[in-house]
Scaffold this active site. Sequence first.
Site, mmCIF file in Angstrom:
data_model
loop_
_atom_site.group_PDB
_atom_site.id
_atom_site.type_symbol
_atom_site.label_atom_id
_atom_site.label_comp_id
_atom_site.label_asym_id
_atom_site.label_seq_id
_atom_site.Cartn_x
_atom_site.Cartn_y
_atom_site.Cartn_z
ATOM 1 N N LYS A 13 0.817 -1.217 0.000
ATOM 2 C CA LYS A 13 0.000 0.000 0.000
ATOM 3 C C LYS A 13 0.856 1.276 0.000
ATOM 4 O O LYS A 13 0.567 2.217 -0.730
ATOM 5 C CB LYS A 13 -0.931 -0.028 1.219
ATOM 6 C CG LYS A 13 -1.830 1.191 1.346
ATOM 7 C CD LYS A 13 -2.922 0.942 2.357
ATOM 8 C CE LYS A 13 -2.348 0.722 3.741
ATOM 9 N NZ LYS A 13 -2.404 1.876 4.607
ATOM 10 N N ARG A 88 -11.129 3.603 9.639
ATOM 11 C CA ARG A 88 -10.741 2.289 10.140
ATOM 12 C C ARG A 88 -11.954 1.480 10.581
ATOM 13 O O ARG A 88 -11.881 0.265 10.707
ATOM 14 C CB ARG A 88 -9.822 2.463 11.348
ATOM 15 C CG ARG A 88 -8.398 2.113 11.056
ATOM 16 C CD ARG A 88 -7.559 2.150 12.294
ATOM 17 N NE ARG A 88 -6.325 2.882 12.057
ATOM 18 C CZ ARG A 88 -5.338 2.448 11.290
ATOM 19 N NH1 ARG A 88 -5.413 1.277 10.690
ATOM 20 N NH2 ARG A 88 -4.258 3.164 11.115
ATOM 21 N N ARG A 127 12.013 -10.992 4.686
ATOM 22 C CA ARG A 127 12.748 -9.750 4.460
ATOM 23 C C ARG A 127 14.118 -9.751 5.136
ATOM 24 O O ARG A 127 14.245 -10.108 6.296
ATOM 25 C CB ARG A 127 11.898 -8.606 5.021
ATOM 26 C CG ARG A 127 12.303 -7.244 4.615
ATOM 27 C CD ARG A 127 11.122 -6.326 4.553
ATOM 28 N NE ARG A 127 10.483 -6.158 5.874
ATOM 29 C CZ ARG A 127 9.365 -5.482 6.053
ATOM 30 N NH1 ARG A 127 8.746 -4.932 5.031
ATOM 31 N NH2 ARG A 127 8.844 -5.366 7.254
ATOM 32 N N ARG A 160 14.717 -7.880 10.701
ATOM 33 C CA ARG A 160 14.220 -7.017 11.786
ATOM 34 C C ARG A 160 13.538 -7.851 12.864
ATOM 35 O O ARG A 160 12.872 -8.846 12.564
ATOM 36 C CB ARG A 160 13.211 -6.005 11.239
ATOM 37 C CG ARG A 160 13.843 -4.950 10.366
ATOM 38 C CD ARG A 160 12.840 -3.817 10.116
ATOM 39 N NE ARG A 160 13.296 -2.982 9.022
ATOM 40 C CZ ARG A 160 12.648 -2.850 7.852
ATOM 41 N NH1 ARG A 160 11.532 -3.498 7.647
ATOM 42 N NH2 ARG A 160 13.132 -2.077 6.920
ATOM 43 N N ARG A 171 -0.771 -8.877 13.422
ATOM 44 C CA ARG A 171 -1.131 -7.643 12.713
ATOM 45 C C ARG A 171 -2.222 -7.907 11.666
ATOM 46 O O ARG A 171 -3.141 -7.130 11.496
ATOM 47 C CB ARG A 171 0.105 -7.056 12.012
ATOM 48 C CG ARG A 171 0.908 -6.117 12.893
ATOM 49 C CD ARG A 171 2.015 -5.470 12.078
ATOM 50 N NE ARG A 171 3.323 -5.973 12.463
ATOM 51 C CZ ARG A 171 4.399 -6.007 11.678
ATOM 52 N NH1 ARG A 171 4.320 -5.576 10.434
ATOM 53 N NH2 ARG A 171 5.544 -6.452 12.111
#
Length: 216
Positions: A13, A88, A127, A160, A171
Amino acid sequence: MRIILLGAPGSGKGTQAARIQQKYNIPHISTGDIFRSNIQRQTEIGMEAKKYMDQGLLVPDELTLRIVESRLMEDDCQIGFMLDGFPRTTVQAEALDKRLNELGKSLNVVISLDVNDDTIIKRITGRQVCKSCGEVFNLYFKNPAEAGKCDKCGGELYTRADDTEETVAKRLKVYGEQTYPLIDFYSKKGNLVKINGEQEEEQVFYDITQTLNSII
Ligand SMILES: [Zn+2]
Protein backbone atom coordinates in the site's frame (compact mmCIF):
# COMPACT_ATOMS: atom_id res chain seq x y z
CA MET A 1 -10.58 12.80 -7.15
CA ARG A 2 -11.49 11.58 -3.67
CA ILE A 3 -10.27 8.10 -2.90
CA ILE A 4 -9.56 5.71 -0.05
CA LEU A 5 -6.77 3.17 -0.15
CA LEU A 6 -7.15 -0.03 1.87
CA GLY A 7 -4.51 -2.70 2.27
CA ALA A 8 -2.98 -4.87 4.98
CA PRO A 9 0.52 -4.25 6.28
CA GLY A 10 2.78 -5.84 3.66
CA SER A 11 0.24 -5.38 0.86
CA GLY A 12 2.41 -2.81 -0.91
CA LYS A 13 0.00 0.00 0.00
CA GLY A 14 2.75 2.48 0.92
CA THR A 15 4.55 2.07 -2.39
CA GLN A 16 1.34 2.38 -4.41
CA ALA A 17 0.18 5.41 -2.39
CA ALA A 18 3.42 7.23 -3.19
CA ARG A 19 3.02 6.45 -6.90
CA ILE A 20 -0.63 7.56 -6.95
CA GLN A 21 0.27 10.81 -5.23
CA GLN A 22 3.02 11.48 -7.74
CA LYS A 23 0.96 10.68 -10.82
CA TYR A 24 -2.29 12.38 -9.87
CA ASN A 25 -0.88 15.13 -7.68
CA ILE A 26 -3.42 14.72 -4.89
CA PRO A 27 -2.52 14.96 -1.21
CA HIS A 28 -1.82 11.64 0.48
CA ILE A 29 -3.53 11.84 3.84
CA SER A 30 -2.35 9.31 6.36
CA THR A 31 -3.86 9.57 9.83
CA GLY A 32 -0.52 8.57 11.35
CA ASP A 33 1.14 11.54 9.63
CA ILE A 34 -1.56 14.05 10.64
CA PHE A 35 -1.39 12.93 14.25
CA ARG A 36 2.39 13.23 14.27
CA SER A 37 2.27 16.68 12.69
CA ASN A 38 -0.38 17.92 15.14
CA ILE A 39 1.59 16.60 18.08
CA GLN A 40 4.74 18.22 16.76
CA ARG A 41 2.98 21.58 16.32
CA GLN A 42 1.39 21.05 19.75
CA THR A 43 -2.11 21.85 18.50
CA GLU A 44 -5.04 21.36 20.85
CA ILE A 45 -6.20 18.25 18.97
CA GLY A 46 -2.64 16.96 18.87
CA MET A 47 -2.19 17.26 22.61
CA GLU A 48 -5.50 15.52 23.21
CA ALA A 49 -4.53 12.64 20.91
CA LYS A 50 -1.14 12.36 22.57
CA LYS A 51 -2.79 11.61 25.92
CA TYR A 52 -4.29 8.43 24.44
CA MET A 53 -1.25 7.44 22.44
CA ASP A 54 1.08 7.84 25.44
CA GLN A 55 -1.04 5.30 27.28
CA GLY A 56 -0.96 2.94 24.33
CA LEU A 57 -4.69 3.47 23.76
CA LEU A 58 -6.49 3.89 20.45
CA VAL A 59 -7.47 7.47 19.71
CA PRO A 60 -11.30 7.64 19.96
CA ASP A 61 -13.33 7.89 16.73
CA GLU A 62 -14.63 11.34 17.57
CA LEU A 63 -11.14 12.78 17.92
CA THR A 64 -9.83 11.02 14.82
CA LEU A 65 -12.77 12.40 12.86
CA ARG A 66 -12.09 15.93 14.02
CA ILE A 67 -8.45 15.72 13.08
CA VAL A 68 -9.17 14.25 9.62
CA GLU A 69 -11.94 16.77 8.97
CA SER A 70 -9.73 19.71 9.78
CA ARG A 71 -7.12 18.30 7.38
CA LEU A 72 -9.71 17.85 4.62
CA MET A 73 -10.71 21.51 4.95
CA GLU A 74 -7.23 22.70 4.01
CA ASP A 75 -6.73 24.31 0.60
CA ASP A 76 -4.73 21.51 -1.02
CA CYS A 77 -7.60 19.04 -0.47
CA GLN A 78 -10.06 21.03 -2.52
CA ILE A 79 -8.91 19.27 -5.69
CA GLY A 80 -9.19 15.88 -4.00
CA PHE A 81 -7.37 13.54 -1.67
CA MET A 82 -6.26 10.02 -0.99
CA LEU A 83 -7.04 8.71 2.49
CA ASP A 84 -4.76 6.06 3.95
CA GLY A 85 -5.39 4.51 7.36
CA PHE A 86 -8.78 6.21 7.62
CA PRO A 87 -11.59 5.29 7.98
CA ARG A 88 -10.74 2.29 10.14
CA THR A 89 -14.25 1.51 11.35
CA THR A 90 -17.73 1.70 9.83
CA VAL A 91 -18.59 4.39 12.39
CA GLN A 92 -15.78 6.49 10.95
CA ALA A 93 -16.83 5.63 7.39
CA GLU A 94 -20.42 6.73 8.02
CA ALA A 95 -19.24 9.96 9.63
CA LEU A 96 -16.95 10.67 6.68
CA ASP A 97 -19.83 10.12 4.24
CA LYS A 98 -22.02 12.47 6.22
CA ARG A 99 -19.37 15.17 6.36
CA LEU A 100 -18.60 14.95 2.64
CA ASN A 101 -22.30 15.05 1.94
CA GLU A 102 -22.63 18.28 3.91
CA LEU A 103 -19.86 19.72 1.79
CA GLY A 104 -21.66 18.61 -1.37
CA LYS A 105 -18.94 16.07 -2.14
CA SER A 106 -18.65 12.31 -2.26
CA LEU A 107 -16.07 9.58 -2.53
CA ASN A 108 -15.14 8.40 -6.01
CA VAL A 109 -13.67 5.05 -5.21
CA VAL A 110 -12.34 2.82 -2.46
CA ILE A 111 -9.41 0.73 -3.64
CA SER A 112 -8.67 -2.46 -1.76
CA LEU A 113 -5.27 -4.05 -2.40
CA ASP A 114 -5.89 -7.74 -2.00
CA VAL A 115 -2.99 -10.00 -1.06
CA ASN A 116 -3.18 -13.49 0.47
CA ASP A 117 -2.07 -13.80 4.08
CA ASP A 118 0.52 -16.43 3.02
CA THR A 119 2.12 -14.01 0.58
CA ILE A 120 2.19 -11.24 3.16
CA ILE A 121 3.81 -13.55 5.71
CA LYS A 122 6.49 -14.49 3.14
CA ARG A 123 7.01 -10.85 2.14
CA ILE A 124 7.57 -9.80 5.73
CA THR A 125 9.25 -12.78 7.40
CA GLY A 126 11.52 -13.34 4.37
CA ARG A 127 12.75 -9.75 4.46
CA GLN A 128 16.48 -9.19 4.93
CA VAL A 129 17.93 -5.72 5.11
CA CYS A 130 21.52 -4.61 4.49
CA LYS A 131 23.13 -3.11 7.59
CA SER A 132 25.26 -0.78 5.51
CA CYS A 133 23.13 0.54 2.63
CA GLY A 134 19.58 -0.43 3.60
CA GLU A 135 18.95 -2.49 0.43
CA VAL A 136 16.10 -4.95 1.00
CA PHE A 137 16.22 -8.61 -0.05
CA ASN A 138 13.75 -11.41 0.45
CA LEU A 139 14.43 -15.09 1.04
CA TYR A 140 11.35 -16.06 -0.99
CA PHE A 141 11.29 -13.44 -3.74
CA LYS A 142 14.68 -11.75 -4.06
CA ASN A 143 17.59 -13.75 -2.72
CA PRO A 144 21.03 -12.16 -2.57
CA ALA A 145 23.64 -13.86 -4.80
CA GLU A 146 25.54 -14.91 -1.70
CA ALA A 147 23.57 -15.78 1.46
CA GLY A 148 23.69 -13.12 4.16
CA LYS A 149 25.62 -10.67 1.97
CA CYS A 150 24.38 -7.54 0.16
CA ASP A 151 24.63 -7.65 -3.65
CA LYS A 152 25.13 -3.92 -3.83
CA CYS A 153 27.77 -3.19 -1.21
CA GLY A 154 28.75 -6.50 0.36
CA GLY A 155 27.26 -5.45 3.71
CA GLU A 156 25.83 -7.88 6.24
CA LEU A 157 22.11 -8.70 5.99
CA TYR A 158 19.82 -8.90 8.99
CA THR A 159 16.16 -9.62 9.81
CA ARG A 160 14.22 -7.02 11.79
CA ALA A 161 13.22 -8.17 15.25
CA ASP A 162 9.47 -7.72 14.70
CA ASP A 163 9.38 -9.39 11.28
CA THR A 164 8.38 -12.70 12.83
CA GLU A 165 5.51 -14.89 11.70
CA GLU A 166 3.84 -14.42 15.08
CA THR A 167 3.90 -10.61 14.89
CA VAL A 168 2.75 -10.57 11.28
CA ALA A 169 -0.10 -13.00 11.98
CA LYS A 170 -1.22 -10.80 14.87
CA ARG A 171 -1.13 -7.64 12.71
CA LEU A 172 -3.08 -9.40 9.95
CA LYS A 173 -5.71 -10.58 12.38
CA VAL A 174 -6.26 -7.07 13.76
CA TYR A 175 -6.35 -5.65 10.24
CA GLY A 176 -8.86 -8.25 9.08
CA GLU A 177 -11.20 -7.76 12.00
CA GLN A 178 -11.20 -4.02 11.50
CA THR A 179 -11.37 -3.97 7.74
CA TYR A 180 -13.84 -6.68 6.73
CA PRO A 181 -16.85 -4.68 7.96
CA LEU A 182 -15.48 -1.67 6.08
CA ILE A 183 -15.04 -3.65 2.85
CA ASP A 184 -18.59 -4.85 3.23
CA PHE A 185 -19.82 -1.31 3.85
CA TYR A 186 -18.20 0.15 0.72
CA SER A 187 -19.02 -2.87 -1.37
CA LYS A 188 -22.74 -2.41 -0.60
CA LYS A 189 -22.47 1.25 -1.53
CA GLY A 190 -20.89 0.27 -4.85
CA ASN A 191 -17.66 2.19 -4.14
CA LEU A 192 -15.29 -0.75 -3.80
CA VAL A 193 -12.73 -1.80 -6.40
CA LYS A 194 -10.53 -4.79 -5.59
CA ILE A 195 -7.04 -4.82 -7.04
CA ASN A 196 -4.98 -8.00 -7.16
CA GLY A 197 -1.97 -7.06 -5.04
CA GLU A 198 -0.26 -10.41 -5.68
CA GLN A 199 1.00 -9.12 -9.02
CA GLU A 200 4.25 -7.29 -9.75
CA GLU A 201 4.34 -3.73 -8.41
CA GLU A 202 4.18 -2.31 -11.94
CA GLN A 203 1.07 -4.31 -12.86
CA VAL A 204 -0.65 -3.41 -9.58
CA PHE A 205 -0.04 0.27 -10.32
CA TYR A 206 -1.29 -0.15 -13.89
CA ASP A 207 -4.53 -1.70 -12.63
CA ILE A 208 -4.97 1.15 -10.14
CA THR A 209 -4.46 3.77 -12.87
CA GLN A 210 -7.05 2.02 -15.05
CA THR A 211 -9.56 2.51 -12.24
CA LEU A 212 -8.54 6.07 -11.43
CA ASN A 213 -8.41 7.19 -15.06
CA SER A 214 -12.01 6.10 -15.45
CA ILE A 215 -13.16 8.54 -12.77
CA ILE A 216 -11.35 11.69 -13.93
ZN1 LIG B 1 24.26 -3.03 1.09
